[in-house]
Every structure is written in structure tokens, then in C-alpha cells.
Design a protein around this motif. Structure first.
Motif, PDB file in Angstrom:
ATOM      1  N   ARG A  38       0.462  -1.434   0.033  1.00  0.00           N
ATOM      2  CA  ARG A  38      -0.066   0.194   0.227  1.00  0.00           C
ATOM      3  C   ARG A  38       1.230   1.319  -0.126  1.00  0.00           C
ATOM      4  N   ALA A  73       0.953   5.912  -0.499  1.00  0.00           N
ATOM      5  CA  ALA A  73       0.395   7.221  -0.339  1.00  0.00           C
ATOM      6  C   ALA A  73      -0.008   7.748  -1.590  1.00  0.00           C
ATOM      7  N   ARG A  74       1.188   7.782  -2.858  1.00  0.00           N
ATOM      8  CA  ARG A  74       0.696   7.725  -3.755  1.00  0.00           C
ATOM      9  C   ARG A  74       1.505   7.269  -4.748  1.00  0.00           C
ATOM     10  N   LEU A 122      -1.688  -1.695  -3.742  1.00  0.00           N
ATOM     11  CA  LEU A 122      -2.740  -0.346  -3.872  1.00  0.00           C
ATOM     12  C   LEU A 122      -2.036   1.655  -3.218  1.00  0.00           C
ATOM     13  N   ASP A 149      -3.099   4.975  -2.493  1.00  0.00           N
ATOM     14  CA  ASP A 149      -4.528   6.031  -1.718  1.00  0.00           C
ATOM     15  C   ASP A 149      -4.965   6.930  -2.923  1.00  0.00           C
ATOM     16  N   GLN A 150      -3.727   7.239  -3.730  1.00  0.00           N
ATOM     17  CA  GLN A 150      -4.142   7.982  -4.183  1.00  0.00           C
ATOM     18  C   GLN A 150      -3.424   8.114  -5.653  1.00  0.00           C
ATOM     19  N   PRO A 209      -8.967  12.418  -4.669  1.00  0.00           N
ATOM     20  CA  PRO A 209      -8.020  11.587  -2.910  1.00  0.00           C
ATOM     21  C   PRO A 209      -9.373  11.087  -2.046  1.00  0.00           C
ATOM     22  N   GLY A 210      -9.277   9.873  -1.582  1.00  0.00           N
ATOM     23  CA  GLY A 210      -9.679   9.320  -0.521  1.00  0.00           C
ATOM     24  C   GLY A 210     -11.557   9.270  -1.370  1.00  0.00           C
ATOM     25  N   LEU A 252     -11.652   3.882  -4.542  1.00  0.00           N
ATOM     26  CA  LEU A 252     -10.744   2.753  -4.544  1.00  0.00           C
ATOM     27  C   LEU A 252      -9.398   2.205  -6.030  1.00  0.00           C
ATOM     28  N   ASP A 294     -12.973   0.034   5.629  1.00  0.00           N
ATOM     29  CA  ASP A 294     -11.477   0.029   5.135  1.00  0.00           C
ATOM     30  C   ASP A 294     -10.522   0.148   3.631  1.00  0.00           C
ATOM     31  N   ALA A 295     -10.345   0.526   2.590  1.00  0.00           N
ATOM     32  CA  ALA A 295      -9.714   0.354   1.419  1.00  0.00           C
ATOM     33  C   ALA A 295      -9.153  -0.871   1.197  1.00  0.00           C
ATOM     34  N   GLU A 296      -8.156  -1.169   1.948  1.00  0.00           N
ATOM     35  CA  GLU A 296      -7.665  -2.639   2.079  1.00  0.00           C
ATOM     36  C   GLU A 296      -8.062  -3.379   2.399  1.00  0.00           C
TER      37      GLU A 296
END
Length: 245
Positions: A9, A11-12, A33, A35-36, A52-53, A56, A158-160
Motif C-alpha cells: 500500500r 500513499a501516492r 494499492l 491511496d491516490q 483523493p479518498g 479505490l 477500509d479500502a484495504e
């Protein structure tokens, strides 16, 4: 092929598909995965829109040994897996639109982008998944089409957790595909087809428009259309509209 994969995972990143395609090693399947994504892509190079957010976005990289000619069916195999996982999460009306969209009641909930490259005598397949989690109204205004978001149907986990549910289902479907090809999931895809039995208009790759009754998949994954001039198999195109036959 078991369900075992490495989950990373970040962040970007620019594109999870591009990142995994560029990696030289693939000791085991990898699910990346983000996040953005700053340069997410959809089919035919279209931009994938996600604040962002609100979305998925992840990709699964696996090595496959099916004949190259069969890999065009991978978006269909992946679609079955995504719909199966969403049903398990409570999105009971999740369905499929040929060739690579996830829909609920006709509104696009997500999409699939598959890219491949040769890899150590096999094929590396990178299956990119995008699911709208939140913000359907804002996204609808931006892309000017009917879209849906997961929050409309369930309390968004949660996205995960969502990524793992889809990743597990993908590994199951890919194992079946490795063993039996598209035939392993073709009947399930037909059951999930949002346009089954409907009259559809399809824009072909050369720009022509074909109209007919959606009648399931050909053995190679082409969309079977019953037209006035007989049954046609569409291997490249986009469903523009659908209505009851």
C-alpha cells in the motif's frame, strides 16, 4: 495458483498498472494499492477520475501461461471476480457491462484495465481495478454520465479490506482461468451480464454502429449479438446504449 499474494500500500503513485508493469521481478503475485493515483488510466487511454479518498485504485500482477490469444478474455474473468467480491460485501446488484465495466442498475461503479507483457517464458498480466467509493454526485457532474459509488449501497469498509476481498476473488478466478480458460467463468459472466436479452447499440472499433440483442459471450469472450442479418461476434467495441428488447 493459490490466494497468496503480496499486498503493498502506497500513499501516492502515478499508476499502479504502470508501476507493476515496469518491475522486473515477480516471485509471487503482487497487489499494489494506491491511496491516490495521479495518472490513472482507463480503457483506450481514457483518464480514470478519482478524488483523493473517494476511489479505490489497485492492480494485481500475476504470471500466466495460457496461450496469448486467450488473454483478451482477462477483463471478463476479472469482472466476474470483482462482482463476486462485491456481492460478498453486500452490493447484491453489482453486475457487468461488456467488456470491462462494473455497474449497479446501469450506473458505472468501477472499471477494469488489463495490460500484459512477456515475462520469463510466461505472460505478466497486470489487472487494474478502479471502484468509486464515495462522491458519486460530484463525479457524475465531472464525467457527464451515470455513475455510482459504494457508499450508496453499504457502509464503506477500509479500502484495504475491499482490495483484499477483490484480490482473493481475482486469484480464485485466475486459477480457474489457468486451468480451463474463459469457459471456467463464462456461464457466471452471462448470469451477471447487465444487458442480457436487451437491445443494445455497439460502436465498433472502426466507428460503425451495430444494433442487436445481447446474447452472451462467444467462447473467446466476444460479445454475441443477434442482429437482423444473423448472429455477430463483437471483439472490439463499446456498448453505447441499451433498452428492453
Amino acid at each position: 495458483m493459490d490466494k497468496g499474494y503480496e499486498l503493498r500500500r502506497v500513499a501516492r503513485c502515478a499508476s499502479t498498472n504502470s508501476t507493476l508493469l515496469g518491475e522486473r521481478d515477480l516471485a509471487r503475485p503482487v497487489l499494489l494499492l494506491a491511496d491516490q493515483q495521479t495518472a490513472g488510466r482507463g480503457r483506450r487511454g481514457r483518464r480514470w477520475h478519482s478524488a483523493p479518498g473517494d476511489g479505490l485504485t489497485f492492480s494485481l500482477a500475476v504470471a500466466l501461461r495460457r496461450p496469448l490469444r486467450e488473454l483478451a478474455a482477462l477483463p471478463l474473468v476479472a469482472g466476474v471476480a470483482v462482482a463476486r467480491a462485491l456481492h460478498g460485501l453486500g452490493v447484491s446488484r453489482a453486475a457487468l457491462k461488456w467488456p470491462n465495466d462494473i455497474v449497479v442498475d446501469g450506473a458505472k461503479l468501477g472499471g477494469i484495465l488489463v495490460e500484459t507483457k512477456s515475462f520469463n517464458g510466461a505472460i505478466k498480466a497486470v489487472i487494474g481495478i478502479g471502484i468509486n467509493l464515495r462522491g458519486a454526485a460530484v463525479l457524475r457532474a465531472r464525467v457527464r454520465r451515470d455513475v455510482a459509488a459504494l457508499e450508496q449501497f453499504i457502509a464503506v469498509p477500509d479500502a484495504e479490506r475491499v482490495a483484499r476481498a477483490i484480490g482473493d476473488a481475482l486469484m480464485e478466478s485466475l486459477a480457474a482461468f489457468e486451468a480451463r480458460g474463459l469457459e471456467a467463468v463464462r456461464a457466471e459472466w452471462d448470469r451477471l451480464d447487465s444487458h442480457a436479452g436487451q437491445k443494445v447499440r455497439v460502436r465498433l472499433a472502426d466507428g460503425r454502429v451495430l444494433t442487436g440483442i445481447a446474447s452472451g459471450l462467444e467462447p473467446d469472450g466476444a460479445l454475441r449479438l443477434a442482429t437482423r442479418s444473423g448472429v455477430r461476434a463483437v471483439r472490439s467495441g463499446r456498448v453505447m446504449s441499451a433498452r428492453p428488447a
